[in-house]
Design an enzyme around this catalytic site. Sequence first.
Site, mmCIF file in Angstrom:
data_model
loop_
_atom_site.group_PDB
_atom_site.id
_atom_site.type_symbol
_atom_site.label_atom_id
_atom_site.label_comp_id
_atom_site.label_asym_id
_atom_site.label_seq_id
_atom_site.Cartn_x
_atom_site.Cartn_y
_atom_site.Cartn_z
ATOM 1 N N LYS A 132 -8.531 -2.589 4.448
ATOM 2 C CA LYS A 132 -8.017 -1.506 4.324
ATOM 3 C C LYS A 132 -6.590 -1.399 3.613
ATOM 4 C CE LYS A 132 -6.255 2.357 7.320
ATOM 5 N NZ LYS A 132 -5.034 2.587 6.654
ATOM 6 N N GLN A 167 4.664 10.582 7.496
ATOM 7 C CA GLN A 167 3.895 10.718 6.473
ATOM 8 C C GLN A 167 3.806 12.416 6.050
ATOM 9 O OE1 GLN A 167 0.098 8.998 6.871
ATOM 10 N NE2 GLN A 167 1.020 6.815 6.073
ATOM 11 N N LYS A 173 0.871 -1.295 0.039
ATOM 12 C CA LYS A 173 -0.013 -0.007 0.026
ATOM 13 C C LYS A 173 1.030 1.146 -0.095
ATOM 14 C CE LYS A 173 -1.280 1.913 3.776
ATOM 15 N NZ LYS A 173 -0.738 2.855 4.525
ATOM 16 N N GLU A 220 5.138 -0.021 11.881
ATOM 17 C CA GLU A 220 4.058 -0.743 11.795
ATOM 18 C C GLU A 220 3.949 -2.327 11.891
ATOM 19 O OE1 GLU A 220 4.138 -1.053 6.882
ATOM 20 O OE2 GLU A 220 3.792 0.951 7.782
ATOM 21 N N SER A 254 9.368 6.890 12.193
ATOM 22 C CA SER A 254 9.510 5.927 11.036
ATOM 23 C C SER A 254 10.276 6.396 10.010
ATOM 24 C CB SER A 254 8.055 5.748 10.692
ATOM 25 O OG SER A 254 7.895 4.459 9.820
ATOM 26 N N ARG A 278 -4.115 -3.688 11.445
ATOM 27 C CA ARG A 278 -3.118 -4.509 12.372
ATOM 28 C C ARG A 278 -3.419 -5.182 13.397
ATOM 29 N NH1 ARG A 278 0.216 -4.090 8.059
ATOM 30 N NH2 ARG A 278 0.811 -2.105 7.123
#
Length: 452
Positions: free
Chosen positions: A432, A193, A41, A335, A220, A407
């Site tokens: 998702k 992000q 994704k 994640e 991350s 998750r």
Amino acid sequence: MNSASASGNPQSDPPHAGTHWWPAPHVSTGVDAIVSVPASKSLTNRYLILAALASSPSTIHNTLISRDTELMLGALASFGTGIKRIEQADGSTTVQVHPAAELATGPLGIECGLAGTVMRFVPPLAAVARATVAFDGDPHARLRPMAPVLDALQALGATIDFAGDPGKLPFTMDASGLESVDQVVIDASSSSQFISALLLAGHALPGGLALRAADGPIASPDHIMMTVQTLLELGVDITVDEDGRGWRIAPGELAGFTVTVEPDLSNAGPFLAAALASNGSVGIRFWPASTTQVGGKWVQILSQMGAEVHHGDDGVLRVRGTGVIRGIDYADASELAPTLAALCALASSPSNLTGIGHLRGHETDRLAALENELAKVGANVVATGDSLAITPGPLQAADLHSYEDHRMATAGALLGLAIEGVRVENIATTAKTMPQFPQLWADMVSTAKAAG
């Protein structure tokens, strides 16, 4: 069985109407399977954004089709991007992206769902278009942090009107006044992000982009490295400061491209971990020789926890259980943490997962959710601001809530593989990023039943 809190807030939300309890398959013999997981994704939505900004058509092979990517495709279509899907004989989907001659300026409305890549990556695209766009999403999306990327766009001249809490969905952005600035400073402590969103659009912004991370941690960083590597591979002129906290992108055209999306190595995690949980063997097809995906860390993680791991000439990564699951001290699992934490609850010694505080701002507060749900199956879990300390205990059946978080749902499935009597709330939330999860899991489990 315990069936305490249910959805977005692990502390207080009651079970919501329409809850479906999925009896997680349990095995008494080791699974022996080779699995093809859907495409990444993270890479799919990065490629889609870049294709919409390119100067000529692009072709994306093995495009993930899931709720998050459908939302991204819908958002791009709203800006006038042409999308053509081609279903391949092997079951994969190729998407051809035809950039709009001029991106639509609106007023537009964009539905973000619960997709972080849509709610963070699309506003900079709207800025490039100098568009007026209203953004909204699922109820829990309204709790997720947005302020840093919106502050950065305001520094570039956009104006933003918030309908609710400042810095969060829903909001309307007017980017008609976009301008070039010397440097943008952004707080990336709660999500990588925010940085990736601006980098993806940087070449198309007026004067390019000089971006600097504010003082403090960067969440991350592996995902930022993925973005940088993707941009370099596609020919974007990007440089990274020596300290890794600054990025400079020259303005210019991005030519259309043809790529094949890698399998989602993070989504491969529950299947690979099933080899340890069941003392069996699981292989993942098409594992890349090198990758920027955080899921590439599974090779190191599972080896440390006791697995035998081998990447064959046939491209299959095989993980074999040895009858031992060791606890682990691990930093920056990102994640991967929900699956890793579930496996730690099945280990023979304590584990400590650190550097994961940003997971409190994901689909749910994942640290609080894991503290709650792992305790139900017998583990002693202590969550701090950015860590989980997990001490395994006697295992027991439980009803495990998914919090509408894919998750958390797959972590529950992993626990059920080793613990008889586990039920997982709304396994369909895995759509998702992996709509095929329940069937892929059942197919894997069936190999143990055949062996038994």
